[in-house]
Structure formats: structure tokens, C-alpha cells
Design a protein around this motif. Structure first.
Motif, PDB file in Angstrom:
ATOM      1  N   LEU A   4     -40.160 -10.451 -37.423  1.00  0.00           N
ATOM      2  CA  LEU A   4     -40.806  -8.892 -37.369  1.00  0.00           C
ATOM      3  C   LEU A   4     -42.325  -9.146 -37.338  1.00  0.00           C
ATOM      4  O   LEU A   4     -42.739  -9.844 -38.272  1.00  0.00           O
ATOM      5  N   ALA A  24     -39.052  -6.792 -33.254  1.00  0.00           N
ATOM      6  CA  ALA A  24     -38.067  -7.617 -33.986  1.00  0.00           C
ATOM      7  C   ALA A  24     -37.325  -8.577 -32.862  1.00  0.00           C
ATOM      8  O   ALA A  24     -36.994  -8.044 -31.578  1.00  0.00           O
ATOM      9  N   ASN A  32     -27.259  -2.215 -35.555  1.00  0.00           N
ATOM     10  CA  ASN A  32     -28.490  -2.442 -36.709  1.00  0.00           C
ATOM     11  C   ASN A  32     -29.174  -0.994 -36.910  1.00  0.00           C
ATOM     12  O   ASN A  32     -29.057  -0.136 -36.098  1.00  0.00           O
ATOM     13  N   MET A  34     -33.257  -0.245 -38.192  1.00  0.00           N
ATOM     14  CA  MET A  34     -34.391  -0.626 -38.388  1.00  0.00           C
ATOM     15  C   MET A  34     -35.269   0.501 -39.131  1.00  0.00           C
ATOM     16  O   MET A  34     -34.978   1.609 -38.679  1.00  0.00           O
ATOM     17  N   THR A  50     -35.919   5.701 -40.912  1.00  0.00           N
ATOM     18  CA  THR A  50     -34.989   4.750 -40.597  1.00  0.00           C
ATOM     19  C   THR A  50     -34.599   5.213 -39.199  1.00  0.00           C
ATOM     20  O   THR A  50     -34.520   6.334 -38.751  1.00  0.00           O
ATOM     21  N   ARG A  71     -37.541   3.968 -31.076  1.00  0.00           N
ATOM     22  CA  ARG A  71     -37.376   2.503 -30.866  1.00  0.00           C
ATOM     23  C   ARG A  71     -37.024   2.328 -29.501  1.00  0.00           C
ATOM     24  O   ARG A  71     -36.579   3.316 -28.504  1.00  0.00           O
ATOM     25  N   CYS A  97     -41.984  -3.050 -42.362  1.00  0.00           N
ATOM     26  CA  CYS A  97     -41.111  -3.022 -41.195  1.00  0.00           C
ATOM     27  C   CYS A  97     -39.714  -3.538 -41.870  1.00  0.00           C
ATOM     28  O   CYS A  97     -39.808  -4.602 -42.525  1.00  0.00           O
ATOM     29  N   ASN A  98     -38.509  -3.147 -41.576  1.00  0.00           N
ATOM     30  CA  ASN A  98     -37.480  -3.692 -41.923  1.00  0.00           C
ATOM     31  C   ASN A  98     -36.360  -3.643 -41.024  1.00  0.00           C
ATOM     32  O   ASN A  98     -36.239  -2.550 -40.042  1.00  0.00           O
ATOM     33  N   TYR A  99     -35.364  -4.726 -41.149  1.00  0.00           N
ATOM     34  CA  TYR A  99     -34.440  -4.769 -39.933  1.00  0.00           C
ATOM     35  C   TYR A  99     -33.255  -5.155 -40.840  1.00  0.00           C
ATOM     36  O   TYR A  99     -33.160  -5.980 -41.605  1.00  0.00           O
TER      37      TYR A  99
END
Length: 117
Positions: A4, A24, A32, A34, A50, A71, A97-99
Motif C-alpha cells: 500500500l 494497492a 476485497n 479498502m 470504506t 476507487r 489506508c487499509n486493504y
């Protein structure tokens, strides 16, 4: 592994705008979620917004109407954006940031957003 890369933080006056980006890459599952999380000094990390691979979004009540998550799905890369408008001093935090795919979540290193009054 998923990598990321975040960008876009900085210093802005109250009422201003910023846009955060997170790319990502790596072993990305087609299904998924994110998102962006933030952590202010002395506080716990909290979810900001999210977005799923299907485009469903979710926002914290404190940012609804001011922040927009989006996205862009490319072949081997997903890029998410967080457009932040009408920023307030209480939005000051490190934004992460999160995946989340099928296994463990991945986190970016964080980018600092500072909103001056």
C-alpha cells in the motif's frame, strides 16, 4: 503480500480540502474492501470510510457529507481516494489506508493531515 502506497496528506486551513490517495498492488483478491482509518493523538484508530470491490461505501457519522471515498480498479492495482472537504481541526490525524481481502488486513504507513483553525 499486498503493498500500500499512500499520498496526499498535509497542512490545510479549516474549511479547506485535501485528497488522499492509496495504491494497492501485489496479491490482490477480486473480492476485497479498502478504506481509510485515522488516529488522532491520544485516541484510538477509527474507521473513516470504506469501499468494497462492488462499490458499496460506508462513512463515519462525523465525516458524512464532507468526505467522499472512491476507487479505481486497474488490472493489478487498486487505487482508492478520499476527497476531504470542509475540513475541521478535529479531522487532524494520521490517516491510514487499509486493504482487507480473504486473509489478514494490510495497513499503509500513514499520512498526516493537519487542519489549522
Amino acid at each position: 503480500q499486498v503493498q500500500l502506497a499512500e499520498s496526499g496528506g498535509g497542512l490545510v486551513q479549516a474549511g479547506g480540502s485535501l485528497r488522499l490517495s492509496c495504491a494497492a498492488s501485489g496479491s490482490i483478491f477480486s473480492i476485497n474492501t479498502m478504506g481509510w482509518y485515522r488516529q488522532a493523538p491520544g485516541k484510538q484508530r477509527e474507521s473513516v470510510a470504506t469501499i468494497t470491490s462492488g462499490g458499496r461505501t460506508n462513512y463515519a457519522d462525523s465525516v458524512k457529507g464532507r468526505f467522499t471515498i472512491s476507487r479505481d480498479n486497474a488490472k493489478n492495482t487498486i487505487t482508492i481516494y478520499l476527497q476531504m472537504n470542509s475540513l475541521k481541526p478535529e479531522d487532524t490525524a494520521v490517516y491510514y489506508c487499509n486493504y482487507q481481502g480473504m486473509r489478514v488486513p494490510y495497513w499503509g504507513k500513514g499520512t498526516l493531515v493537519t487542519v489549522s483553525s
